[in-house]
Scaffold this motif. Structure first.
Motif, PDB file in Angstrom:
ATOM      1  N   VAL A  75       0.827  -1.207   0.000  1.00  0.00           N
ATOM      2  CA  VAL A  75       0.000   0.000   0.000  1.00  0.00           C
ATOM      3  C   VAL A  75       0.863   1.259   0.000  1.00  0.00           C
ATOM      4  CG1 VAL A  75      -1.677   1.326   1.324  1.00  0.00           C
ATOM      5  CG2 VAL A  75      -1.975  -1.136   1.050  1.00  0.00           C
ATOM      6  N   ARG A  89       4.768   3.361  -2.973  1.00  0.00           N
ATOM      7  CA  ARG A  89       5.158   4.524  -3.771  1.00  0.00           C
ATOM      8  C   ARG A  89       5.650   5.685  -2.908  1.00  0.00           C
ATOM      9  NH1 ARG A  89       0.733   6.633  -7.429  1.00  0.00           N
ATOM     10  NH2 ARG A  89       0.867   4.569  -8.356  1.00  0.00           N
ATOM     11  N   PRO A  90       4.861   6.136  -1.916  1.00  0.00           N
ATOM     12  CA  PRO A  90       5.384   7.237  -1.095  1.00  0.00           C
ATOM     13  C   PRO A  90       6.662   6.875  -0.345  1.00  0.00           C
ATOM     14  CG  PRO A  90       3.279   6.445  -0.257  1.00  0.00           C
ATOM     15  CD  PRO A  90       3.473   5.820  -1.581  1.00  0.00           C
ATOM     16  N   PHE A 116      14.058   8.327  -2.016  1.00  0.00           N
ATOM     17  CA  PHE A 116      14.793   8.791  -3.185  1.00  0.00           C
ATOM     18  C   PHE A 116      14.973  10.302  -3.152  1.00  0.00           C
ATOM     19  CE2 PHE A 116      13.904  10.476  -7.545  1.00  0.00           C
ATOM     20  CZ  PHE A 116      15.187  10.365  -8.015  1.00  0.00           C
ATOM     21  N   PHE A 125      11.129  16.331  -2.566  1.00  0.00           N
ATOM     22  CA  PHE A 125      10.019  16.281  -3.513  1.00  0.00           C
ATOM     23  C   PHE A 125       8.738  15.833  -2.828  1.00  0.00           C
ATOM     24  CE2 PHE A 125       7.404  13.864  -6.490  1.00  0.00           C
ATOM     25  CZ  PHE A 125       7.169  14.822  -7.450  1.00  0.00           C
ATOM     26  N   VAL A 150       5.144  17.751  -2.541  1.00  0.00           N
ATOM     27  CA  VAL A 150       3.870  17.345  -3.159  1.00  0.00           C
ATOM     28  C   VAL A 150       2.849  16.822  -2.156  1.00  0.00           C
ATOM     29  CG1 VAL A 150       4.772  16.891  -5.455  1.00  0.00           C
ATOM     30  CG2 VAL A 150       4.692  15.039  -3.781  1.00  0.00           C
ATOM     31  N   TYR A 178       4.852   8.241   6.626  1.00  0.00           N
ATOM     32  CA  TYR A 178       5.298   7.004   5.997  1.00  0.00           C
ATOM     33  C   TYR A 178       6.568   6.485   6.664  1.00  0.00           C
ATOM     34  CZ  TYR A 178       1.899   8.467   2.573  1.00  0.00           C
ATOM     35  OH  TYR A 178       0.747   8.862   1.980  1.00  0.00           O
ATOM     36  N   THR A 232      10.954   7.693 -12.291  1.00  0.00           N
ATOM     37  CA  THR A 232      11.307   8.979 -11.691  1.00  0.00           C
ATOM     38  C   THR A 232      10.456  10.092 -12.286  1.00  0.00           C
ATOM     39  OG1 THR A 232      13.567   8.160 -11.509  1.00  0.00           O
ATOM     40  CG2 THR A 232      13.233  10.515 -11.171  1.00  0.00           C
ATOM     41  N   LEU A 262       6.857  10.216 -11.083  1.00  0.00           N
ATOM     42  CA  LEU A 262       6.605  10.817  -9.769  1.00  0.00           C
ATOM     43  C   LEU A 262       5.964  12.193  -9.941  1.00  0.00           C
ATOM     44  CD1 LEU A 262       9.802  10.061  -7.657  1.00  0.00           C
ATOM     45  CD2 LEU A 262       7.513   9.220  -7.258  1.00  0.00           C
ATOM     46  N   GLY A 263       6.261  12.832 -11.080  1.00  0.00           N
ATOM     47  CA  GLY A 263       5.702  14.152 -11.348  1.00  0.00           C
ATOM     48  C   GLY A 263       4.188  14.137 -11.473  1.00  0.00           C
ATOM     49  N   TRP A 280       2.196  12.974  -9.468  1.00  0.00           N
ATOM     50  CA  TRP A 280       1.697  12.700  -8.115  1.00  0.00           C
ATOM     51  C   TRP A 280       0.326  13.328  -7.881  1.00  0.00           C
ATOM     52  CZ3 TRP A 280       4.764   9.858  -4.626  1.00  0.00           C
ATOM     53  CH2 TRP A 280       4.206   9.691  -3.356  1.00  0.00           C
ATOM     54  N   SER A 288      -2.008  10.860  -9.612  1.00  0.00           N
ATOM     55  CA  SER A 288      -1.968   9.470  -9.144  1.00  0.00           C
ATOM     56  C   SER A 288      -2.085   9.402  -7.628  1.00  0.00           C
ATOM     57  CB  SER A 288      -0.649   8.809  -9.570  1.00  0.00           C
ATOM     58  OG  SER A 288       0.425   9.349  -8.835  1.00  0.00           O
ATOM     59  N   ALA A 339      -0.678   9.109  -3.687  1.00  0.00           N
ATOM     60  CA  ALA A 339       0.265   8.163  -3.122  1.00  0.00           C
ATOM     61  C   ALA A 339      -0.123   6.726  -3.468  1.00  0.00           C
ATOM     62  CB  ALA A 339       0.326   8.345  -1.611  1.00  0.00           C
ATOM     63  N   PHE A 340      -1.410   6.484  -3.724  1.00  0.00           N
ATOM     64  CA  PHE A 340      -1.860   5.097  -3.853  1.00  0.00           C
ATOM     65  C   PHE A 340      -2.529   4.794  -5.192  1.00  0.00           C
ATOM     66  CE2 PHE A 340      -2.603   6.591   0.561  1.00  0.00           C
ATOM     67  CZ  PHE A 340      -1.442   6.053   1.089  1.00  0.00           C
ATOM     68  N   GLY A 341      -2.885   5.856  -5.946  1.00  0.00           N
ATOM     69  CA  GLY A 341      -3.685   5.654  -7.144  1.00  0.00           C
ATOM     70  C   GLY A 341      -2.945   4.949  -8.260  1.00  0.00           C
ATOM     71  N   ARG A 342      -3.704   4.611  -9.304  1.00  0.00           N
ATOM     72  CA  ARG A 342      -3.138   3.898 -10.427  1.00  0.00           C
ATOM     73  C   ARG A 342      -2.410   4.880 -11.347  1.00  0.00           C
ATOM     74  NH1 ARG A 342      -4.514   0.643 -14.882  1.00  0.00           N
ATOM     75  NH2 ARG A 342      -5.800   2.281 -15.745  1.00  0.00           N
ATOM     76  N   VAL A 343      -1.371   4.404 -12.001  1.00  0.00           N
ATOM     77  CA  VAL A 343      -0.712   5.212 -13.018  1.00  0.00           C
ATOM     78  C   VAL A 343      -1.328   4.828 -14.359  1.00  0.00           C
ATOM     79  CG1 VAL A 343       1.442   5.686 -14.197  1.00  0.00           C
ATOM     80  CG2 VAL A 343       1.419   5.429 -11.725  1.00  0.00           C
ATOM     81  N   GLN A 352       4.391  17.684 -13.639  1.00  0.00           N
ATOM     82  CA  GLN A 352       3.670  18.238 -12.495  1.00  0.00           C
ATOM     83  C   GLN A 352       2.682  19.318 -12.913  1.00  0.00           C
ATOM     84  OE1 GLN A 352       7.407  18.504  -9.721  1.00  0.00           O
ATOM     85  NE2 GLN A 352       5.613  18.811  -8.456  1.00  0.00           N
TER      86      GLN A 352
END
Lengths: 293, 250
Positions: free
Chosen positions: A158, A161-162, A168, A172, A176, A183, B91, B94-95, B97, B100, B102-106, B150
């Protein structure tokens, strides 16, 4: 000795070996990815420190209900979390860096833990606490280890990603979403949970072994997060299985054998892996540039 | 729509030593401002205060209701772990965000935009490569591609062209100018005065306190630059506790 008698019979014939094997596999499944993330966050030593921090809690559990793994596990979770949070707090509010505050906390808690165990237990009990008793895992302890592995895998899926983004490029993620610390905290919680699971099997001194060694092995062989996590899990499970088999046939203590197998895999990887020592020492011919084609 | 970013008597301190003293002024919507000043002048600190990363000792930053998620931030490259086992494509993604989360689908559409962004910074087809294999110039291009995704209304860059060759700098400057034409607000910390004069209409000169803030030709006067330099030579002295909050207000 046949293949069957060597590799499979111990687990067919003895319930305690089966339980130990399941515990090892569950442990590998959870600790593998956690170890990779610890290494990537440059927190290898923090993991080590936290594994010792689990001890006083486990010792109090031992004081209350004797050598019961669930009671010691719950005590360990409480103590480990307390130390993780406290040292995070100390490093944020004082000039001490996080690793230094972790070191201070874990030395204190290790001493406290050993003291508490020796209040009531014998030196045999102390050995159990320090080096684990994977062959003594009962059904309730197995459920605890399994539950921790499940929670770890699901939570990581879950917050993957964060968590990766925070490792990394923390600036950033702060820009955002601003929830980076949350986390980080969740991750620390997972580390403590896995250390408690490892503590049941390998003891407080080596619980971190199935986290860090497979992670180090994976880093020598592959790149990319998914591959790293997969190799780390496989390494941990192989070390667990091989360690159990070897310790069964040769009558060695199983916890240290498992860690030694993982250490052996690490040494082999150091020598033979793509980014290991041998490849670095041997001169390699590079590809020639094709000109005019 | 962009809003203006209003600084009111902003002071930021590290352990009671002020790094940025009583700065007031406005970043107008659609403006393109360079922040210059000697090392240790508080340029990065000012940016961190803008982004809310660094607590403000006194004064305030007013974003005019703009959410932080509408801000694109390019940190100094030293703050990013370039050996991290991440692919170039991931990478850049990530822009996305804001879409998407933190949890959504790309979605496929996001991937497509990521590929297009990579192509427009001159890294077509670099998606599957690990970021560890890139040169520092290429890596900076990747970060710009991420900024592109972004679609931020305000873009804040901390030394975007440090240690980058001329060609990469020119390419990325062209990107900044394209964003400026789309009337996004751009704020960048820079060291190259020629670059600032050639490309940035507004300049803010800071040396712990505000030296000048306005149109580049007036702000970048020889006198102002000399003053900024002179101030940086006095920083070794022990500072007094600043008790008059309004002393520096122009």
């Amino acid at each position: 000795m046949s293949f069957y008698a060597l590799l499979i019979a111990p687990f067919v014939d003895f319930g305690f070996m089966r339980r130990a094997l399941v515990a090892c596999l569950a442990l590998g499944l959870g600790s593998g990815p956690i170890g990779i993330l610890l290494v990537l966050r440059r927190m290898s030593l923090v993991g080590d420190a936290m594994s010792h921090a689990v001890l006083p809690g486990a010792a109090i559990g031992f004081l209350v209900s004797g050598l019961s793994l669930p009671a010691m596990g719950i005590g360990g979770i409480v103590a480990g979390l307390a130390v993780a949070l406290l040292s995070g707090l100390v490093s944020r509010t004082t000039a001490l860096r996080e690793d230094a505050s972790f070191a201070s906390f874990y030395l204190t808690s290790l001493a406290l833990g050993v003291l508490i165990v020796s209040l009531r237990g014998s030196s045999v009990d102390l050995l159990h606490v320090l080096f684990g008793s994977i062959l003594a895992i009962d059904a309730s302890a197995l459920i605890l280890v399994g539950a921790i592995a499940s929670i770890t895998v699901v939570t990581l899926a879950v917050i993957y990603r964060p968590l990766v983004a925070e490792c990394f490029d923390p600036g950033f993620l702060r820009a955002v979403s601003g929830r980076g610390p949350l986390y980080h905290l969740l991750f620390l919680l997972l580390v403590v949970l896995n250390l408690v699971a490892g503590f049941q099997a390998l003891g407080t001194l080596m619980a971190v072994g199935l986290m860090m060694l497979p992670a180090a092995v994976a880093q020598l062989w592959v790149r990319g997060m998914p591959a790293l996590i997969a190799v780390s899990i496989v390494t941990a499970c192989v070390a667990g299985y091989a360690g159990l088999v070897i310790s069964f046939h040769s009558g060695l203590a199983s916890g240290p054998t498992i860690i030694l197998v993982a250490g052996g895999l690490y040494l082999l990887s150091l020598l033979f892996a793509p980014s290991g020592a041998l490849r670095r020492l041997l001169p390699q011919r590079h590809f020639a540039r094709r000109e005019g084609r | 729509m962009s809003a203006s970013i209003r600084l009111q008597n902003l002071t930021v301190a590290y352990d009671r030593h002020a790094a940025v003293h009583h700065v007031s002024g406005v970043f107008e919507p659609g403006s393109m401002t360079a922040i210059v000043g000697p090392n240790g002048a508080g340029k990065s600190t000012l940016l961190k205060a803008l982004l809310g990363e660094k607590a403000v000792a006194s004064g305030s930053v007013d974003w005019g209701g703009l959410p932080l998620s509408a801000v694109g931030y390019l940190p100094q490259v030293a703050e990013i772990d370039r050996s991290f086992p991440l692919s170039v494509g991931d990478t850049v993604l990530l822009g996305a965000w804001r879409q998407s989360g933190a949890f959504g689908r790309v979605s496929r559409e996001m991937r497509e935009r990521g590929r297009a962004a990579l192509a427009s910074v001159g890294l077509d087809g670099f998606g599957p490569r690990p970021i560890g294999a890139l040169s520092s110039g290429q890596f900076r291009r990747v970060l710009f591609a991420r900024l592109m995704l972004q679609e931020a209304e305000v873009i804040i860059l901390d030394e975007p062209f440090a240690a980058i060759d001329a060609r990469t700098t020119d390419d990325l400057l062209a990107l900044l100018e394209a964003w400026h034409k789309q009337s996004r607000t751009i704020i960048a910390v820079l060291h190259d005065f020629e670059q600032v004069r050639a490309h940035f209409p507004q300049t803010l000169i800071i040396a712990r306190e505000l030296i000048a803030w306005g149109d580049t030709p007036t702000a970048m006067s020889a006198e102002n630059l000399l003053r900024a330099r002179a101030m940086s030579q006095n920083w070794d002295d022990v500072e007094e506790i600043c008790d008059d909050a309004h002393r520096h207000v122009a």
